[in-house]
Design a protein around this motif. Structure first.
Motif, PDB file in Angstrom:
ATOM      1  N   UNK A  19       2.029   8.880  14.258  1.00  0.00           N
ATOM      2  CA  UNK A  19       0.874   9.577  13.672  1.00  0.00           C
ATOM      3  C   UNK A  19       1.164  11.061  13.492  1.00  0.00           C
ATOM      4  N   UNK A  20       0.998  11.525  12.243  1.00  0.00           N
ATOM      5  CA  UNK A  20       1.130  12.953  11.927  1.00  0.00           C
ATOM      6  C   UNK A  20      -0.238  13.459  11.504  1.00  0.00           C
ATOM      7  N   UNK A  21      -0.767  14.438  12.232  1.00  0.00           N
ATOM      8  CA  UNK A  21      -2.084  14.998  11.908  1.00  0.00           C
ATOM      9  C   UNK A  21      -2.005  15.809  10.620  1.00  0.00           C
ATOM     10  N   UNK A  22      -3.110  15.883   9.909  1.00  0.00           N
ATOM     11  CA  UNK A  22      -3.199  16.620   8.646  1.00  0.00           C
ATOM     12  C   UNK A  22      -2.730  18.057   8.845  1.00  0.00           C
ATOM     13  N   UNK A  23      -1.825  18.508   7.956  1.00  0.00           N
ATOM     14  CA  UNK A  23      -1.333  19.879   8.027  1.00  0.00           C
ATOM     15  C   UNK A  23      -0.166  20.085   8.976  1.00  0.00           C
ATOM     16  N   UNK A  43      -9.396  12.769  14.537  1.00  0.00           N
ATOM     17  CA  UNK A  43      -8.386  13.639  13.945  1.00  0.00           C
ATOM     18  C   UNK A  43      -7.772  12.867  12.781  1.00  0.00           C
ATOM     19  N   UNK A  44      -7.788  13.494  11.608  1.00  0.00           N
ATOM     20  CA  UNK A  44      -7.281  12.852  10.397  1.00  0.00           C
ATOM     21  C   UNK A  44      -5.774  13.082  10.258  1.00  0.00           C
ATOM     22  N   UNK A  72       0.832  -1.213   0.000  1.00  0.00           N
ATOM     23  CA  UNK A  72       0.000   0.000   0.000  1.00  0.00           C
ATOM     24  C   UNK A  72       0.862   1.258   0.000  1.00  0.00           C
ATOM     25  N   UNK A  73       0.443   2.229  -0.801  1.00  0.00           N
ATOM     26  CA  UNK A  73       1.110   3.537  -0.778  1.00  0.00           C
ATOM     27  C   UNK A  73       0.267   4.539   0.007  1.00  0.00           C
ATOM     28  N   UNK A  74      -0.992   4.210   0.213  1.00  0.00           N
ATOM     29  CA  UNK A  74      -1.897   5.064   0.984  1.00  0.00           C
ATOM     30  C   UNK A  74      -1.602   4.882   2.471  1.00  0.00           C
ATOM     31  N   UNK A  75      -1.192   5.965   3.145  1.00  0.00           N
ATOM     32  CA  UNK A  75      -0.875   5.877   4.571  1.00  0.00           C
ATOM     33  C   UNK A  75      -1.839   6.717   5.416  1.00  0.00           C
ATOM     34  N   UNK A  76      -2.990   7.072   4.801  1.00  0.00           N
ATOM     35  CA  UNK A  76      -3.957   7.874   5.557  1.00  0.00           C
ATOM     36  C   UNK A  76      -4.518   7.070   6.726  1.00  0.00           C
ATOM     37  N   UNK A  77      -4.760   7.797   7.822  1.00  0.00           N
ATOM     38  CA  UNK A  77      -5.243   7.159   9.045  1.00  0.00           C
ATOM     39  C   UNK A  77      -5.936   8.218   9.887  1.00  0.00           C
ATOM     40  N   UNK A  78      -6.596   7.764  10.920  1.00  0.00           N
ATOM     41  CA  UNK A  78      -7.196   8.711  11.873  1.00  0.00           C
ATOM     42  C   UNK A  78      -7.189   8.088  13.255  1.00  0.00           C
TER      43      UNK A  78
END
Length: 199
Positions: free
Chosen positions: A164-168, A144-145, A117-123
């Motif tokens: 975990x790195x939050x969006x932005x 928190x995305x 997977x290249x998608x590393x999005x998480x919340x």
């Protein structure tokens, strides 16, 4: 019907010291005296539900019944999109016993690599449940995305915070100043909803 939470003692139905610290930081400024399940030596109930809200209610109901005081519980976890939302509601179980979150973080990274997977999005998801002695219950969910990173960075948080790195943002929750994290975290989001409704 929503009811107001009277100022006074509130039992934090958790044995997680990191959560206790964050709950005290959130609730004590608004006049609540937060006493943890650790301090009260309460048993830790088995979390048998498949949802954050279900498990939060199990813990809050048990603490309320044991103490006769309003009880608050947080059930939270990390959802990684490329892993179908895992570890999710089973976040703590991934760390094993005794809990070692480095093992859990490594497991996430290994599964992501194995899946290609290249998608590393998480919340991060947090569900706060409040239970009163008369059986009234209220539940609030916050998120928190962001995305998961590797290797882990920072030692200021707990659980999966170092990956975990939050969006932005550029810092992980493990590197971030606690006050900044509290202002934007999943728990802060759930607390803001609770505060608007109950306090």
């Amino acid at each position: 019907m929503t009811r107001k939470l009277e100022k006074g003692r509130l039992v934090a139905a958790t044995h997680n010291k990191g959560k206790v610290r964050e709950l005290k930081d959130l609730f004590e400024p608004v006049g609540m005296e937060v006493v943890s399940a650790i301090e009260l030596e309460l048993d830790e109930p088995e979390e048998t539900e498949q949802t954050f809200s279900g498990n939060a209610l199990i813990k809050a109901r048990a603490a309320c019944k044991a103490t006769g005081a309003p009880a608050l519980s947080d059930d939270s976890g990390l959802e990684v999109d490329a892993l179908g939302g895992m570890p999710g509601v089973h976040t703590a179980l991934w760390a094993g016993e005794p809990r070692d979150f480095y093992i859990a973080m490594k497991k996430v990274e290994t599964l992501l690599k194995e899946s290609g997977a290249t998608d590393r999005t998480a919340r991060f998801v947090s569900t706060l449940a409040v239970v009163w002695p008369d059986g009234h219950e209220e539940v609030f969910e916050g998120t928190v995305e962001g995305e998961v990173v590797w290797p882990p960075r920072g030692d200021k948080g707990f659980g999966f915070d170092p990956v975990f790195v939050a969006k932005g943002e550029t810092e992980t929750f493990g590197e971030m100043d606690p006050a900044k994290k509290h202002a934007m975290s999943h728990r802060a989001d759930a607390f803001a909803k609770l505060k608007a409704s109950l306090l």
